[in-house]
Structure formats: C-alpha cells, structure tokens
Design a protein around this motif. Structure first.
Motif, PDB file in Angstrom:
ATOM      1  N   LEU A 194      33.873  47.213  43.641  1.00  0.00           N
ATOM      2  CA  LEU A 194      34.571  48.377  43.092  1.00  0.00           C
ATOM      3  C   LEU A 194      34.000  48.748  41.726  1.00  0.00           C
ATOM      4  O   LEU A 194      33.788  49.933  41.430  1.00  0.00           O
ATOM      5  N   ALA A 195      33.731  47.746  40.900  1.00  0.00           N
ATOM      6  CA  ALA A 195      33.149  48.020  39.586  1.00  0.00           C
ATOM      7  C   ALA A 195      31.781  48.680  39.722  1.00  0.00           C
ATOM      8  O   ALA A 195      31.459  49.638  39.008  1.00  0.00           O
ATOM      9  N   ALA A 196      30.951  48.171  40.647  1.00  0.00           N
ATOM     10  CA  ALA A 196      29.626  48.746  40.846  1.00  0.00           C
ATOM     11  C   ALA A 196      29.724  50.188  41.316  1.00  0.00           C
ATOM     12  O   ALA A 196      28.989  51.064  40.835  1.00  0.00           O
ATOM     13  N   MET A 197      30.624  50.452  42.246  1.00  0.00           N
ATOM     14  CA  MET A 197      30.782  51.812  42.749  1.00  0.00           C
ATOM     15  C   MET A 197      31.313  52.750  41.662  1.00  0.00           C
ATOM     16  O   MET A 197      30.927  53.921  41.593  1.00  0.00           O
TER      17      MET A 197
ATOM     18  N   PRO B  28      31.880  31.345  57.319  1.00  0.00           N
ATOM     19  CA  PRO B  28      32.017  32.666  56.687  1.00  0.00           C
ATOM     20  C   PRO B  28      33.260  33.432  57.141  1.00  0.00           C
ATOM     21  O   PRO B  28      33.726  34.311  56.411  1.00  0.00           O
ATOM     22  N   ASP B  29      33.766  33.118  58.331  1.00  0.00           N
ATOM     23  CA  ASP B  29      34.964  33.802  58.812  1.00  0.00           C
ATOM     24  C   ASP B  29      36.239  33.263  58.167  1.00  0.00           C
ATOM     25  O   ASP B  29      37.328  33.800  58.409  1.00  0.00           O
ATOM     26  N   ARG B  30      36.115  32.182  57.377  1.00  0.00           N
ATOM     27  CA  ARG B  30      37.292  31.560  56.763  1.00  0.00           C
ATOM     28  C   ARG B  30      37.158  31.434  55.248  1.00  0.00           C
ATOM     29  O   ARG B  30      37.711  30.524  54.643  1.00  0.00           O
ATOM     30  N   VAL B  31      36.420  32.356  54.653  1.00  0.00           N
ATOM     31  CA  VAL B  31      36.285  32.368  53.198  1.00  0.00           C
ATOM     32  C   VAL B  31      37.630  32.729  52.579  1.00  0.00           C
ATOM     33  O   VAL B  31      38.348  33.600  53.087  1.00  0.00           O
ATOM     34  N   SER B  32      37.983  32.076  51.499  1.00  0.00           N
ATOM     35  CA  SER B  32      39.299  32.287  50.889  1.00  0.00           C
ATOM     36  C   SER B  32      39.483  33.726  50.430  1.00  0.00           C
ATOM     37  O   SER B  32      38.531  34.416  50.044  1.00  0.00           O
ATOM     38  N   GLY B  33      40.732  34.159  50.468  1.00  0.00           N
ATOM     39  CA  GLY B  33      41.062  35.507  50.016  1.00  0.00           C
ATOM     40  C   GLY B  33      40.723  35.726  48.553  1.00  0.00           C
ATOM     41  O   GLY B  33      40.327  36.827  48.153  1.00  0.00           O
ATOM     42  N   LYS B  34      40.847  34.680  47.722  1.00  0.00           N
ATOM     43  CA  LYS B  34      40.539  34.806  46.300  1.00  0.00           C
ATOM     44  C   LYS B  34      39.062  35.137  46.100  1.00  0.00           C
ATOM     45  O   LYS B  34      38.709  35.998  45.290  1.00  0.00           O
ATOM     46  N   ARG B  35      38.191  34.438  46.841  1.00  0.00           N
ATOM     47  CA  ARG B  35      36.760  34.712  46.708  1.00  0.00           C
ATOM     48  C   ARG B  35      36.421  36.121  47.190  1.00  0.00           C
ATOM     49  O   ARG B  35      35.596  36.812  46.598  1.00  0.00           O
ATOM     50  N   GLN B  36      37.052  36.529  48.287  1.00  0.00           N
ATOM     51  CA  GLN B  36      36.808  37.883  48.777  1.00  0.00           C
ATOM     52  C   GLN B  36      37.302  38.929  47.785  1.00  0.00           C
ATOM     53  O   GLN B  36      36.667  39.971  47.594  1.00  0.00           O
ATOM     54  N   LEU B  37      38.457  38.657  47.146  1.00  0.00           N
ATOM     55  CA  LEU B  37      38.990  39.599  46.156  1.00  0.00           C
ATOM     56  C   LEU B  37      38.032  39.740  44.984  1.00  0.00           C
ATOM     57  O   LEU B  37      37.761  40.858  44.518  1.00  0.00           O
ATOM     58  N   ASN B  38      37.493  38.640  44.503  1.00  0.00           N
ATOM     59  CA  ASN B  38      36.542  38.709  43.398  1.00  0.00           C
ATOM     60  C   ASN B  38      35.315  39.525  43.782  1.00  0.00           C
ATOM     61  O   ASN B  38      34.815  40.344  42.991  1.00  0.00           O
TER      62      ASN B  38
ATOM     63  N   GLU C 232      28.505  53.660  39.430  1.00  0.00           N
ATOM     64  CA  GLU C 232      27.611  54.580  40.129  1.00  0.00           C
ATOM     65  C   GLU C 232      28.206  55.982  40.177  1.00  0.00           C
ATOM     66  O   GLU C 232      27.492  56.982  39.981  1.00  0.00           O
ATOM     67  N   ALA C 233      29.533  56.084  40.403  1.00  0.00           N
ATOM     68  CA  ALA C 233      30.184  57.398  40.432  1.00  0.00           C
ATOM     69  C   ALA C 233      30.076  58.085  39.076  1.00  0.00           C
ATOM     70  O   ALA C 233      29.812  59.291  38.984  1.00  0.00           O
ATOM     71  N   ALA C 234      30.250  57.311  38.003  1.00  0.00           N
ATOM     72  CA  ALA C 234      30.134  57.888  36.662  1.00  0.00           C
ATOM     73  C   ALA C 234      28.707  58.359  36.400  1.00  0.00           C
ATOM     74  O   ALA C 234      28.489  59.416  35.800  1.00  0.00           O
TER      75      ALA C 234
ATOM     76  N   GLN D  21      22.295  45.320  49.013  1.00  0.00           N
ATOM     77  CA  GLN D  21      20.980  44.969  48.474  1.00  0.00           C
ATOM     78  C   GLN D  21      20.948  45.110  46.957  1.00  0.00           C
ATOM     79  O   GLN D  21      19.878  45.163  46.367  1.00  0.00           O
ATOM     80  N   GLY D  22      22.148  45.179  46.341  1.00  0.00           N
ATOM     81  CA  GLY D  22      22.206  45.400  44.904  1.00  0.00           C
ATOM     82  C   GLY D  22      23.151  44.473  44.190  1.00  0.00           C
ATOM     83  O   GLY D  22      22.914  43.275  44.078  1.00  0.00           O
ATOM     84  N   GLU D  23      24.280  45.013  43.742  1.00  0.00           N
ATOM     85  CA  GLU D  23      25.176  44.279  42.853  1.00  0.00           C
ATOM     86  C   GLU D  23      25.701  42.979  43.442  1.00  0.00           C
ATOM     87  O   GLU D  23      25.819  41.978  42.747  1.00  0.00           O
ATOM     88  N   LEU D  24      26.036  42.976  44.717  1.00  0.00           N
ATOM     89  CA  LEU D  24      26.655  41.783  45.288  1.00  0.00           C
ATOM     90  C   LEU D  24      25.669  40.630  45.454  1.00  0.00           C
ATOM     91  O   LEU D  24      26.079  39.490  45.677  1.00  0.00           O
ATOM     92  N   LEU D  25      24.371  40.917  45.356  1.00  0.00           N
ATOM     93  CA  LEU D  25      23.391  39.829  45.426  1.00  0.00           C
ATOM     94  C   LEU D  25      23.468  38.929  44.200  1.00  0.00           C
ATOM     95  O   LEU D  25      22.970  37.806  44.219  1.00  0.00           O
TER      96      LEU D  25
END
Length: 364
Positions: free
Chosen positions: A333-336, A317-327, A339-341, A257-261
C-alpha cells in the motif's frame, strides 16, 4: 551465405531474463564478431523475440490484442539477412507443438539450426514457477499448483518436460546440434565470471570476451508472505480474467518485481514430501539425456534436487501468518501510494522515464 541459427527455447525460470538482457546489452559488440540478435529500430530485442515467439505459437497475451501479429515473419526476415551466427531466445518457445516447430524449421531452412535448452533442478524450478504464475495474475494456492504440476496440468509442466520438449524441437536434428545447458547449483562459482553465462556462451559458440557488459536484470523470487499478498490481490481484482493492462503492469513492476522484493519473509521451497517426485523426474531426464547423445554443457548431476539440511524449517506458503501478510500488504500500500503521488506530477514522471531510458541506452 553461411549461417548458424541458435534457438534458445527456454526453459522458463532458468536465468533466461539475465541471459537475454546480457545478449541485448552486448549486441553491438557481438555483431562485430558476426553474432547477431535480431531486432527492430526502437524495439528491445527481448520484446522483439517475445512477440515473434507469440506469433509462432499463435498466442496473444502480454499486450493489446494483435500486438504480436507478424512478429515471427519479421524475425525470420531479419535472420535471413545475416551471415555468421544468429541467436533467437525466448522461454515460451519450449512447449511448442510439433506443427509449430516444423514451421520454424521450414522458415529457417538453409541455415544450420541448433536448439539450446537450459534446465534446472525441479526443487528450485517448481517454486519459482509458482511465484511467476502469481506475478502474472493467477490466484491458485501453492498446494493446488503443485498437484496440477505433478499431473502435467499447468503450462510450466509442459515447458519443463525435458524429454518431450527436446524430442519435439530436436526431431530431425543431429544430436550434436541439440544443446542442454544445466543451471549450476546454488553456491557454484567461477573465477572467470557467472557460471551460467559461461555455459550459455559455450553452447552458443560465443567467446565471453565478446560480451563484456554484465546485466543486473533478473527475475527474482518473492518471499512467502509477499506472494500470498499478490495472490489474494489477484483474486480480489480478478486479474487472470480481466487482464487490465494498466494495473496489471503496475502490480507486476511495482510489487512483484519491485518494492516487495526488499522484504525478507520465508523462502518458498519445494515441500519435503515432494522431493521423491522431483528426484524421479530428474532420473528420467538424466537417462534421456545420456541415451540421446545430445551435447551437454555443465553437469547432469546439477539436475538432481538437493534436499534442505533441515526439513523442519520448511514454511508452507499457504499457511503464512496473518501478521506477516499484513506487514507485506502495508508495504504494498505504501509503494502504491508513493507511485500514485508521483504520477500526479506528469513532468516529474516524464523526467524519470527519460532519465531511465537514457541510462539504459548509455549502458549499452
């Protein structure tokens, strides 16, 4: 003492977050017009109603063990102290069992009870529900979810079953006290405000002028790549089974409900080969509504799924490219990391929470 009680029982994924927050934001203004939203001191009305609904349904999820115990009797006591109109709203009430509905009606006896059910076409509702289940910790694929949905094997399928839901909640009520609010199709606009809100006001007997404050809250959808990242994270962390409250809330609030939106990957849509099923369900719903005599706010034609103009544009949605998922994963990871900092500086974190709370109170 004359009292009307409106039970807004869902359905999920029909703008309920927005409706509930707007009612809450305008609670004081509405109370001046003898329209009341039961709550408790220092408790958000949406949370108060959620716990009451959980208690009525004998459920205990979304918090520590026992957090909902006593929620329903507390809401009933608050309701009985009011005259005029009382609004109770939570979407998890939709698939209640007959004995649970009977208890609600018995506990609220003495009031004029109305049931309000907002409903949306399945072409929009089904994909949104899959995303919501992923946000809440499930890890099933879209194809598996769709198959279960068609067979009625998921919670959402029971909450979306209009004839069953209204047959249960409307049992013993005059049809004019059962209100079906259709969610406008995308693109439907009104010069006088949000069309869904205006329809809800009509169903609840509220003058829109009594609730001038708008809400910026909504339960927005994610793109296909972002949903896949959270789905795989759920599986890696076994969220559905472990339900660790700390990181469960972090994943939902920071990512789902945050960064990925903010990302713009392909929209999750109903597959073209499922539209016949959705259209058949819509036809059954419309026949039931028209034969039942219940009060309709909106247009039953809104319930018919609208196929996209270009079926070839559908992205599985079950066949989204690995590149898009990596991005998307790197964004997560950046958002987390940020948040940790932030959480390593407790003074800054506390100040942020106090500031957010003050802004929320000021807006009310």
């Amino acid at each position: 003492m004359s009292r009307k009680v409106y039970l807004h029982i869902g359905a999920p994924k029909t703008g309920t977050t927005y409706v509930q927050d707007r009612l809450s934001l305008n609670a004081k203004s509405l109370a001046r017009h003898d329209v009341h939203l039961p709550s408790a001191p220092l408790v958000d009305p949406a949370l108060f109603h959620f716990r009451a609904a959980l208690d009525l349904l004998d459920q205990d999820w979304g918090g520590p063990a026992g957090h909902a115990e006593g929620g329903w009797p507390a809401l009933v006591r608050k309701t009985r102290r009011r005259s005029g109109t009382v609004v109770v709203s939570h979407e998890i009430l939709a698939p209640a069992q007959p004995h649970q509905v009977a208890r609600a009606m018995r506990d609220l006896a003495g009031a004029e009870i109305h049931v309000v059910y907002s409903v949306r076409d399945l072409a929009r509702q089904v994909p949104a529900a899959w995303q919501e289940s992923i946000k809440q910790g499930r890890s099933w694929t879209y194809a598996s979810y769709l198959n279960r949905m068609e067979r009625g094997k998921v919670w959402f399928s029971r909450a979306f079953d209009l004839p069953r839901v209204l047959g249960t909640w409307g049992a013993g009520l005059p049809p004019e006290r059962v209100h079906v609010v259709t969610v406008p199709q995308a693109g439907d606009q009104s010069r006088h405000g949000d069309p869904l809100w205006l329809r809800m006001c009509e169903a609840l007997g509220i003058d829109p002028a009594w609730a001038p404050l708008d809400s910026d809250r909504s339960n927005r959808s994610l793109g296909a790549a972002e949903v896949q990242v959270i789905r795989k994270l759920n599986r890696r962390m076994d969220r559905a089974a472990r339900r660790e409250a700390t990181y469960d809330e972090l994943i939902r609030q920071m990512l789902a409900q945050g960064e990925l939106l903010k990302n713009e990957s392909a929209t999750v849509r109903l597959p073209p080969d499922r539209f016949d099923w959705a259209a058949e369900r819509a036809e059954r719903w419309i026949e039931w509504i028209e034969g039942s005599g219940v009060h309709v706010v909106g247009d039953v034609e809104d319930l018919r799924p609208v196929p996209p103009a270009d079926d070839d544009a559908y992205v599985d949605p079950d066949r989204v490219s690995g590149k898009r998922q990596l991005n998307a994963a790197l964004d997560a990871l950046a958002a987390m990391t940020h948040e940790a900092a932030r959480r390593q500086d407790p003074d800054k974190a506390l100040a942020g929470r106090v500031r957010a709370g003050a802004e929320r109170l000021r807006d009310r």
